[in-house]
Design a protein around this motif. Structure first.
Motif, PDB file in Angstrom:
ATOM      1  N   CYS A 155       3.305   4.655 -12.690  1.00 45.06           N
ATOM      2  CA  CYS A 155       4.214   5.953 -12.525  1.00 45.06           C
ATOM      3  C   CYS A 155       4.687   5.361 -10.755  1.00 45.06           C
ATOM      4  N   ALA A 156       5.330   4.114 -10.706  1.00 42.87           N
ATOM      5  CA  ALA A 156       5.711   4.626  -9.457  1.00 42.87           C
ATOM      6  C   ALA A 156       6.777   4.949  -9.382  1.00 42.87           C
ATOM      7  N   PRO A 157       7.326   5.636  -8.008  1.00 40.96           N
ATOM      8  CA  PRO A 157       6.677   6.264  -7.021  1.00 40.96           C
ATOM      9  C   PRO A 157       6.689   7.310  -6.960  1.00 40.96           C
ATOM     10  N   LEU A 194      -2.581  -4.282  -6.529  1.00 40.43           N
ATOM     11  CA  LEU A 194      -2.659  -4.492  -7.068  1.00 40.43           C
ATOM     12  C   LEU A 194      -1.597  -4.910  -7.928  1.00 40.43           C
ATOM     13  N   ALA A 195      -0.227  -4.757  -7.784  1.00 44.21           N
ATOM     14  CA  ALA A 195       1.220  -4.339  -7.740  1.00 44.21           C
ATOM     15  C   ALA A 195       0.699  -5.833  -7.536  1.00 44.21           C
ATOM     16  N   ASP A 196       1.104  -6.166  -6.609  1.00 36.42           N
ATOM     17  CA  ASP A 196       0.592  -7.855  -5.920  1.00 36.42           C
ATOM     18  C   ASP A 196       0.679  -8.868  -6.612  1.00 36.42           C
ATOM     19  N   ARG A 220       6.948  -3.023  -7.123  1.00 42.34           N
ATOM     20  CA  ARG A 220       6.739  -2.968  -5.932  1.00 42.34           C
ATOM     21  C   ARG A 220       8.254  -2.611  -4.889  1.00 42.34           C
ATOM     22  N   LEU A 221       9.075  -2.676  -5.357  1.00 40.61           N
ATOM     23  CA  LEU A 221      10.027  -1.982  -4.746  1.00 40.61           C
ATOM     24  C   LEU A 221       9.822  -0.722  -4.970  1.00 40.61           C
TER      25      LEU A 221
END
Length: 775
Positions: free
Chosen positions: A533-535, A546-548, A600-601
């Motif tokens: 659900c980012a951002p 975790l995203a990394d 991540r972006l």
């Protein structure tokens, strides 16, 4: 266990620099001992004895008996003791303007006295450092306790409005059951200033009596500054926290937030839940602060006893008398607040059930269970046996040479490689936990795990080897290379084993029952949901960490895509699929490869607009460059043209250089040429510098693993799918190494700022302007 190791094991990792440097003081004592052994001969007899005692007199109890007719009085003995004291400790004003203590060594002219003089100067520095830190932390908790008082006043009034909104009566005793956690705050300034200058316990007692008087005045309702109970709600609003997608969208659209009080049971439960968490964290902080005071006092006592033993002096009594009378030894604000927190928490959050309340306030530390180790050993042995059986079956049946092996590698191998990626990543995480604990990196606090729920490396190994056993068992059951001659296809049940195993793993992850580490599973699911659900959610360290990890599992994402395509559009009974010729599949192959980097972006953009940190913008550019590189490499594999190869080389080179620089400089904090550890950091946890340089080279090497895609490397003894799996595994290993040093750098940042507690938002927000106007 020696005290030095015990002290290190019990100290708060983030406060390590604020503790007494026990090991350094021991080295100073060793210098004194070494000098005295070389230059100062030991006394021939114990002090006060003129001849050697017989064995009988030593064990008879006659030594040291008082002589009834001795002319020496107790007053004379006291004066003689004072005259024999080798040190004098006085309260002084330090050069920086702060109050402190300074020891005067009276025997500095003796042979070797300069060594002892240095020892006491360093001891004074360490003690004054401890007192200053402790005093500052006590001031912080007093302010927090005062704020908790106001929060509790608002909560009690809120409860009354919810229970009986039509009446405005208020039971005064209910509002003051908190016993005013920070009633000491009114007199804390006086206590803090007088405790260092006077060093008398009597003054601390008088301040305590004064606090009790304040409590009585407030409990009788005679405090002029205390507002009327229900009038508190007139100046209180609900804190609005941007932690849901809807609230984030409202902020972006500049929709005014509705933070007025709504007296409903749902809001009351939310407020109570927040305050309950705040109380638990506050109590934990008080416990660590009390432990800090005790450990440092004990360390000073131990070091002074060692000094007395080495020098045959009696200085510990004088020094410890000063320690006991100092703020560190005489202050009891922490104990008082702890008692009041317990009373208030038990009544307001545990329904006056003391056992239940203390259990919530004092969660038990997680103990290692023998069953975990036994089960781990069983699964490790089972995994080794299955791997050996798999190798023997392949060699004995000569499966690789069979005609159906090519079809197996193109269909079944990508399905099972998904579990290899997951197991390998879990093994690396278990290794990370082991080394984090070994080097005292507080990973549970950094990730925000609930106390007592963080998995140890044994539990993670148990889960990983358990999954490995299931996956290897499925491989052995589904190792057929030829179709059934009667039916003309493979066994449907065994062909569905990979999909069934995926369904089983998902079912375990979302299982609502308290089995298989439910709290850890739900924590992981929450972080995954925040990534997806980012951002729209506030980015926490656990979320972007975790995203990394997902960015190193691109091939696993592609395997999941292949699962969907293979079992929906292909004929799995005969191991045939048309995925690679399917335009939809090929299109999604581009999209799937960039999904983790896209998450991540978006997280970087959220932090950029929220924290106004330009570095997050550059970090986002790094992930955007990686998305371009992954997309162009995928396009080159689909169309082996020169143009795509050049574009892929340029984009991949830029992304690799950008990512490598960011790993080493920003994520690890290395490559600092002005550091005292050249090209490293000023503070390092691993004592061997060669490890850091070796890991930097290892990271650069594995960052270039993408070269095999552009160089079109082919090995006759490896299938193309095997090469892809090996390259993906190398990236997972690189990520596992990155994890340790990334968290090491985060831990050192927390240590530098003494951040040892997570910040918990308060439910109520007081209108300070109205309070100032009324006052």
């Amino acid at each position: 266990m020696k005290f030095g190791k015990e002290l290190r094991s019990q100290m708060v990792p983030e406060w390590e620099g604020a503790y007494v440097n026990y090991e350094y003081l021991k080295t100073l004592l060793k210098d004194i001992q070494h000098y005295r052994q070389l230059h100062v001969p030991p006394p021939p007899n114990p002090p006060g004895l003129t001849r050697r005692l017989s064995l009988y007199r030593n064990f008879s109890g006659l030594t040291g008996l008082k002589v009834p007719n001795s002319p020496t009085t107790s007053t004379d003995r006291t004066d003689q003791d004072i005259e024999r004291q080798p040190i004098l400790v006085n309260a002084v004003k330090r050069p920086n303007g702060e109050d402190g203590f300074e020891t005067t060594f009276l025997a500095d002219r003796e042979d070797g006295g300069e060594y002892e003089l240095v020892f006491f100067r360093r001891l004074d520095d360490e003690f004054n450092k401890v007192v200053k830190f402790y005093k500052g932390k006590v001031e912080e908790v007093l302010k927090e306790a005062d704020e908790l008082n106001r929060q509790m006043d608002a909560l009690i009034a809120f409860r009354i409005k919810v229970d009986d909104p039509e009446h405005s009566w208020f039971e005064t005793s209910a509002a003051v059951d908190m016993n005013q956690l920070a009633s000491a705050a009114a007199t804390s300034a006086a206590v803090l200033s007088t405790s260092l200058s006077s060093g008398k316990k009597s003054e601390s007692k008088r301040s305590g009596d004064h606090m009790e008087i304040i409590d009585e005045d407030r409990s009788n309702g005679r405090s002029n500054n205390r507002p009327a109970p229900l009038e508190i709600l007139d100046r209180v609003k609900i804190n609005s926290s941007v932690d849901t997608p809807l609230s984030t969208i409202k902020v972006v659209l500049q929709v005014p937030s509705q933070n007025e009080l709504k007296f409903s049971n749902d809001n009351l439960q939310k407020v109570e839940g927040q305050l309950r968490t705040v109380f638990i964290e506050f109590y934990y902080k008080l416990k660590l602060l009390r432990s800090y005071s005790f450990l440092n006092t004990l360390a000073i006592s131990k070091i002074m006893k060692k000094y007395d033993k080495i020098t045959s002096r009696s200085a510990s009594r004088s020094y410890m008398r000063m320690v006991d009378n100092s703020y560190l030894g005489s202050s009891d604000e922490v104990r008082r607040i702890m008692d009041r927190v317990e009373i208030s928490f038990i009544k307001h959050f545990a329904n006056s059930n003391r056992k239940k309340g203390l259990k919530a306030l004092k969660p038990k530390t997680k103990k290692q269970k023998h069953g975990v180790s036994a089960s781990l050993g069983f699964f490790v042995g089972f995994t080794a046996a299955l791997i050996l059986a798999l190798i023997l079956i392949i060699r004995s049946r000569q499966i690789i040479e069979k005609e159906g092996s090519k079809k197996y590698m193109e269909t079944m191998f990508p399905l099972y490689s998904l579990f290899a990626f997951i197991v390998l990543h879990m093994l690396m995480y278990a290794a990370n936990i082991y080394f984090w604990r070994r080097y005292r990196i507080n990973y549970s606090f950094i990730f925000g795990f609930k106390v007592g729920t963080a998995l140890g490396y044994r539990e993670v190994l148990l889960l990983s080897f358990g999954l490995a056993v299931l996956a290897l068992g499925s491989v052995l059951a589904n190792l057929d290379m030829e179709m059934d001659p009667k039916t003309g296809d493979y066994k449907a049940l065994t062909e569905l084993l990979p999909a069934g195993l995926v369904v089983l793993v998902i079912a375990i992850m979302i299982c609502p029952f308290n089995i298989i580490y439910r709290s850890s599973r739900y924590f992981l699911l929450t972080c995954i949901f925040h990534c997806v659900c980012a951002p729209l959610y506030k980015v926490l360290l656990a979320d972007f960490f975790l995203a990394d990890q997902f960015t190193s599992q691109v091939q696993a994402f592609r395997s999941i895509e292949f699962y969907i395509c293979y079992y929906t559009s292909g004929n799995y009974r005969v191991r045939e699929n048309n995925c690679k010729s399917n335009d939809v599949y090929n299109t999604f192959n581009f999209i799937v490869a960039g999904i983790p980097y896209w998450w991540r972006l978006l997280q970087c953009l959220r932090r950029l607009f929220e924290e106004k940190d330009a570095m997050q913008g550059w970090n986002g550019m790094k992930y955007f460059a990686t998305i371009v590189a992954v997309t162009t490499r995928t396009a080159y594999t689909r169309n082996n043209s020169t143009e795509w190869k050049v574009i892929a080389w340029i984009s991949s080179g830029v992304a690799a250089a950008f990512s490598t620089y960011w790993d080493l400089v920003h994520d690890w904090g290395l490559l600092n040429r002005k550091s005292k550890n050249r090209w490293l950091r000023d503070k390092l946890i691993i004592p061997h510098h060669s490890v850091y340089f070796g890991v930097m080279g290892f990271n650069v090497l594995l960052r270039l693993a993408w070269l095999q895609t552009l160089l079109d490397l082919n090995f006759s003894f490896l299938h193309k799918e095997s090469l892809v799996t090996i390259m993906a595994s190398l990236e997972i290993i690189r990520r596992g190494v990155w994890n340790f040093f990334r968290l090491e750098n985060e831990h050192l940042n927390n240590v530098g700022k003494f951040r040892a507690f997570k910040s918990v938002p308060l439910p109520f927000n007081y209108d300070e302007a109205e309070e100032e106007d009324e006052n």
